[in-house]
Design a protein around this motif. Structure first.
Motif, PDB file in Angstrom:
ATOM      1  N   ALA A 151       0.833  -1.205   0.000  1.00 59.13           N
ATOM      2  CA  ALA A 151       0.000   0.000   0.000  1.00 59.13           C
ATOM      3  C   ALA A 151       0.869   1.257   0.000  1.00 59.13           C
ATOM      4  N   LEU A 152       1.950   1.233   0.782  1.00 61.12           N
ATOM      5  CA  LEU A 152       2.862   2.376   0.814  1.00 61.12           C
ATOM      6  C   LEU A 152       3.488   2.621  -0.561  1.00 61.12           C
ATOM      7  N   LEU A 153       3.932   1.551  -1.205  1.00 61.23           N
ATOM      8  CA  LEU A 153       4.578   1.688  -2.513  1.00 61.23           C
ATOM      9  C   LEU A 153       3.594   2.074  -3.605  1.00 61.23           C
ATOM     10  N   LEU A 154       2.418   1.425  -3.615  1.00 58.50           N
ATOM     11  CA  LEU A 154       1.447   1.713  -4.669  1.00 58.50           C
ATOM     12  C   LEU A 154       0.868   3.108  -4.518  1.00 58.50           C
ATOM     13  N   ARG A 155       0.673   3.543  -3.281  1.00 57.45           N
ATOM     14  CA  ARG A 155       0.195   4.905  -3.081  1.00 57.45           C
ATOM     15  C   ARG A 155       1.224   5.918  -3.584  1.00 57.45           C
ATOM     16  N   GLY A 156       2.515   5.659  -3.280  1.00 57.13           N
ATOM     17  CA  GLY A 156       3.565   6.542  -3.773  1.00 57.13           C
ATOM     18  C   GLY A 156       3.644   6.548  -5.280  1.00 57.13           C
ATOM     19  N   ALA A 157       3.505   5.365  -5.893  1.00 57.81           N
ATOM     20  CA  ALA A 157       3.525   5.286  -7.356  1.00 57.81           C
ATOM     21  C   ALA A 157       2.330   6.014  -7.952  1.00 57.81           C
ATOM     22  N   GLY A 158       1.164   5.861  -7.319  1.00 55.37           N
ATOM     23  CA  GLY A 158      -0.029   6.554  -7.812  1.00 55.37           C
ATOM     24  C   GLY A 158       0.114   8.067  -7.741  1.00 55.37           C
ATOM     25  N   CYS A 159       0.705   8.552  -6.652  1.00 50.59           N
ATOM     26  CA  CYS A 159       0.926   9.999  -6.516  1.00 50.59           C
ATOM     27  C   CYS A 159       1.920  10.493  -7.563  1.00 50.59           C
ATOM     28  N   PHE A 178      11.827   7.577 -10.728  1.00 51.80           N
ATOM     29  CA  PHE A 178      11.363   7.241  -9.378  1.00 51.80           C
ATOM     30  C   PHE A 178      10.146   6.328  -9.448  1.00 51.80           C
ATOM     31  N   LEU A 179       9.269   6.566 -10.408  1.00 53.58           N
ATOM     32  CA  LEU A 179       8.106   5.707 -10.599  1.00 53.58           C
ATOM     33  C   LEU A 179       8.538   4.273 -10.917  1.00 53.58           C
ATOM     34  N   GLY A 180       9.496   4.135 -11.810  1.00 52.69           N
ATOM     35  CA  GLY A 180       9.997   2.811 -12.149  1.00 52.69           C
ATOM     36  C   GLY A 180      10.573   2.088 -10.947  1.00 52.69           C
ATOM     37  N   PHE A 181      11.275   2.833 -10.090  1.00 56.00           N
ATOM     38  CA  PHE A 181      11.853   2.253  -8.882  1.00 56.00           C
ATOM     39  C   PHE A 181      10.753   1.735  -7.945  1.00 56.00           C
ATOM     40  N   GLN A 182       9.702   2.526  -7.774  1.00 55.23           N
ATOM     41  CA  GLN A 182       8.607   2.120  -6.890  1.00 55.23           C
ATOM     42  C   GLN A 182       7.868   0.901  -7.445  1.00 55.23           C
ATOM     43  N   LEU A 183       7.637   0.894  -8.757  1.00 46.90           N
ATOM     44  CA  LEU A 183       6.934  -0.233  -9.365  1.00 46.90           C
ATOM     45  C   LEU A 183       7.775  -1.509  -9.293  1.00 46.90           C
ATOM     46  N   LEU A 184       9.083  -1.364  -9.391  1.00 47.31           N
ATOM     47  CA  LEU A 184       9.960  -2.526  -9.281  1.00 47.31           C
ATOM     48  C   LEU A 184       9.884  -3.140  -7.885  1.00 47.31           C
ATOM     49  N   LEU A 185       9.866  -2.303  -6.868  1.00 47.24           N
ATOM     50  CA  LEU A 185       9.716  -2.801  -5.501  1.00 47.24           C
ATOM     51  C   LEU A 185       8.341  -3.441  -5.307  1.00 47.24           C
ATOM     52  N   LEU A 216       6.588  -4.894  -7.582  1.00 52.86           N
ATOM     53  CA  LEU A 216       6.599  -6.183  -8.268  1.00 52.86           C
ATOM     54  C   LEU A 216       7.210  -7.262  -7.372  1.00 52.86           C
ATOM     55  N   GLY A 217       8.234  -6.903  -6.615  1.00 55.04           N
ATOM     56  CA  GLY A 217       8.843  -7.849  -5.696  1.00 55.04           C
ATOM     57  C   GLY A 217       7.849  -8.357  -4.664  1.00 55.04           C
ATOM     58  N   ILE A 218       6.946  -7.490  -4.212  1.00 62.55           N
ATOM     59  CA  ILE A 218       5.912  -7.915  -3.256  1.00 62.55           C
ATOM     60  C   ILE A 218       4.864  -8.773  -3.954  1.00 62.55           C
ATOM     61  N   LEU A 219       4.449  -8.371  -5.152  1.00 66.91           N
ATOM     62  CA  LEU A 219       3.410  -9.102  -5.880  1.00 66.91           C
ATOM     63  C   LEU A 219       3.849 -10.533  -6.192  1.00 66.91           C
ATOM     64  N   LEU A 220       5.127 -10.717  -6.485  1.00 61.37           N
ATOM     65  CA  LEU A 220       5.628 -12.043  -6.843  1.00 61.37           C
ATOM     66  C   LEU A 220       5.632 -13.019  -5.669  1.00 61.37           C
ATOM     67  N   ALA A 226      -1.828  -7.307 -10.867  1.00 60.22           N
ATOM     68  CA  ALA A 226      -1.281  -6.612 -12.039  1.00 60.22           C
ATOM     69  C   ALA A 226      -2.366  -5.877 -12.808  1.00 60.22           C
ATOM     70  N   SER A 227      -3.586  -6.431 -12.802  1.00 62.78           N
ATOM     71  CA  SER A 227      -4.678  -5.789 -13.539  1.00 62.78           C
ATOM     72  C   SER A 227      -5.083  -4.452 -12.935  1.00 62.78           C
ATOM     73  N   SER A 228      -4.755  -4.232 -11.670  1.00 61.91           N
ATOM     74  CA  SER A 228      -5.107  -2.959 -11.035  1.00 61.91           C
ATOM     75  C   SER A 228      -4.299  -1.796 -11.590  1.00 61.91           C
ATOM     76  N   LEU A 229      -3.154  -2.095 -12.241  1.00 67.79           N
ATOM     77  CA  LEU A 229      -2.324  -1.009 -12.771  1.00 67.79           C
ATOM     78  C   LEU A 229      -3.048  -0.204 -13.838  1.00 67.79           C
ATOM     79  N   LEU A 230      -3.971  -0.836 -14.563  1.00 77.05           N
ATOM     80  CA  LEU A 230      -4.758  -0.097 -15.550  1.00 77.05           C
ATOM     81  C   LEU A 230      -5.561   1.005 -14.877  1.00 77.05           C
TER      82      LEU A 230
END
Length: 418
Positions: A183-191, A226-233, A235-239, A250-254
C-alpha cells in the motif's frame, strides 16, 4: 503557542537571522542569508522557511516581510516570500509556504483555518527535518509525509485479509505486512503518476502548485525514474503472492495509470478512485484463499467504493474554486449544494454493504457493535463538515483512518468470536 515557538527558534539561531525595520511603514523584515542556509540549522530552516535557488555567486537571500511593526510571527503576518537577485523560491513543500497558503484559506473563510490545530508551521515534517536534502523531493512526491493516503489504501486490504482468516483465528501477519508495504509503494507510485500527468494543472491550483514536479524541484524524467523504482519494488511484493493474486494485482495497474485522467472527462473521478483504491479488498482475500467468494468479497469491495465517494467528495471541496478555473471536474462540483445529501446516501450504502458482507461471512456479533461505532463516525463527518472550509474538509478527510480502523477491529473481533 506558535509565536512562542518561533521566538524560541530565533533566539537559538542567533545570527542566522537578522532583521531591519522600515520606519516609514513600520514593517519588520527577516532575512535568511546564504551563510545561514549552509549552517548546522539548514535542515530546520529549509523545513520552516523554504529556500532560494541562489545565484552562482551565492548572494541570494530569502526575505520574509511582516505586515505590522510588531514582532509577532503569526501566520497572518507573513506578507511575502521572495528571493533577491532574481532567484526563485524552491522547495515549496516547506512548512512556511504551506502555512502561508493555509492562512490565505483562513482569510477566505473567516475563522475557518486560523486556529487549525494541525497547522504544519512550527512542527516541520520529518521528511524536511531528517532526510538528506536530495531525497526530500522524492519523499514529498511519494507523499511520505502524508500517511493518510496509505491508510486509506491499506484498510480495505486489511479488512479482506482478516475476513479470509479461519474462524477463531488471527489474520496472517505476513500478509498484513506485505500488503501494508504494498500500500505504501502503490500509493507513492499513484501519486507520482498523478503528478506527472497533472503537472500542467497543478501549477494553477493553490493546494498543489508546491508539488515537486509542478514547482520544478524535480524534472518529469526524474519522476519517471522514481516511478519505475517504486513499481519494481511493488513487483517484488506481488511475486510473493499466488498466481491468481498476481494476475488480479497486475490488472489494477490499468486503474492506477488511468485514474489521474478521469477528472478531465467526467464529474465522477471519485467513483473511479473508489474502484482503484479498494482493489485490495479483492486482492487480500485471494492472497489468503486462492480464489474469490463473490458473496463476501463484492459487498466488501463496493462498501469501500461508497466510502471513497464520501471521503473524497469531502476532500474535493478543498479545490472546487480552482477546479472551476482550471476546467477539471469532480463530484464536489457535480453535487454542489446537495453534496451532503449525496454523501449521506453513499454513507448509508457503505454501512449497508458492510452489514451484508458480515452477514454473508457469518461473522460474530462484535462486528456489528463496531459497525455501529463506524456508522456514528461517518454520520459525524457528514453532519459536522463545513464544506466551505478547506481546513475542516481536510480534517474530516484525515479522520477516515479511524473509520477504517473501526471496521478492521470489528472484523478482527468478529472472526475471533465466531
Amino acid at each position: 503557542m506558535y509565536t512562542r515557538r518561533f521566538r524560541t527558534k530565533l533566539q537559538r539561531w542567533g545570527s542566522v537571522f537578522y532583521h531591519r525595520r522600515n520606519n516609514g511603514f513600520g514593517a519588520r523584515r527577516y532575512v535568511l542569508t546564504p551563510e545561514a542556509s549552509a549552517s548546522e540549522f539548514a535542515p530546520s530552516l529549509s523545513a520552516l522557511l523554504g529556500r532560494c535557488l541562489y545565484s552562482p555567486n551565492g548572494s541570494g537571500q530569502l526575505h520574509l516581510s511582516s505586515h505590522g511593526a510588531n514582532s509577532e510571527f503569526s501566520r497572518r503576518n507573513f506578507g511575502s516570500f521572495r528571493c533577491s537577485n532574481g532567484g526563485s523560491v524552491a522547495g515549496f513543500s516547506s512548512v512556511a509556504e504551506s502555512a502561508k497558503n493555509d492562512d490565505e484559506d483562513g482569510k477566505d473563510n473567516g475563522s475557518c483555518g486560523g486556529d487549525e490545530k494541525g497547522s504544519r508551521l512550527g512542527a516541520a515534517s520529518w521528511v524536511d527535518l531528517y532526510l538528506p536534502r536530495k531525497a526530500r523531493p522524492y519523499a514529498h512526491l511519494a507523499r511520505l509525509d502524508k500517511p493518510i493516503g496509505t491508510w486509506l489504501l491499506a484498510w480495505p486490504c486489511m479488512w479482506s485479509i482478516t475476513l479470509a482468516a479461519n474462524a477463531g483465528s488471527l489474520p496472517d501477519l505476513k500478509m498484513l505486512m506485505l500488503f501494508g508495504s504494498g500500500a505504501l509503494l502503490l500509493r507513492g507510485a499513484g501519486c507520482t503518476i498523478n503528478d506527472l500527468l497533472d503537472r500542467d494543472i497543478d501549477v494553477m491550483v493553490e493546494r498543489t502548485k508546491s508539488r515537486p514536479i509542478a514547482s520544478g524541484l524535480l524534472t518529469p524524467f526524474q519522476g519517471l525514474c522514481f516511478l519505475g523504482f517504486q513499481l519494481l519494488l511493488g513487483l517484488g511484493i506481488l511475486l510473493q503472492l499466488n498466481n491468481y493474486s498476481r494476475i488480479l494485482g497486475a490488472s489494477s495497474l490499468l486503474l492506477v495509470f488511468s485514474y489521474p485522467l478521469m477528472k478531465r472527462f467526467t464529474f465522477w473521478p471519485q467513483a473511479y478512485l473508489g474502484l482503484t483504491f479498494n482493489w485490495g479488498a479483492l486482492l487480500g482475500w485471494t492472497a489468503v484463499r486462492g480464489s474469490l467468494d463473490p458473496y463476501v468479497v463484492l459487498p466488501l469491495y463496493f462498501s469501500g467504493v461508497f466510502w471513497t465517494l464520501v471521503y473524497d467528495t469531502i476532500y474535493a471541496h478543498q479545490d472546487k474554486e480552482d477546479d472551476v478555473k482550471v476546467g477539471v471536474r469532480s463530484t464536489a462540483l457535480r453535487f454542489g449544494d446537495l453534496s451532503k445529501e449525496w454523501i449521506s446516501g453513499f454513507g448509508i450504502a457503505c454501512i449497508s454493504s458492510l452489514a451484508l458482507c458480515g452477514y454473508n461471512a457469518d461473522i460474530g456479533w462484535p462486528y456489528y457493535a463496531f459497525l455501529i461505532a463506524a456508522s456514528g463516525h461517518i454520520a459525524w463527518q457528514i453532519s459536522t463538515v463545513d464544506l466551505s472550509c478547506r481546513a475542516d474538509c481536510n480534517r474530516k478527510f484525515v479522520s477516515n483512518k479511524w473509520f477504517g480502523a473501526l471496521v478492521f477491529g470489528g472484523i478482527l473481533f468478529g472472526k475471533l468470536a465466531t
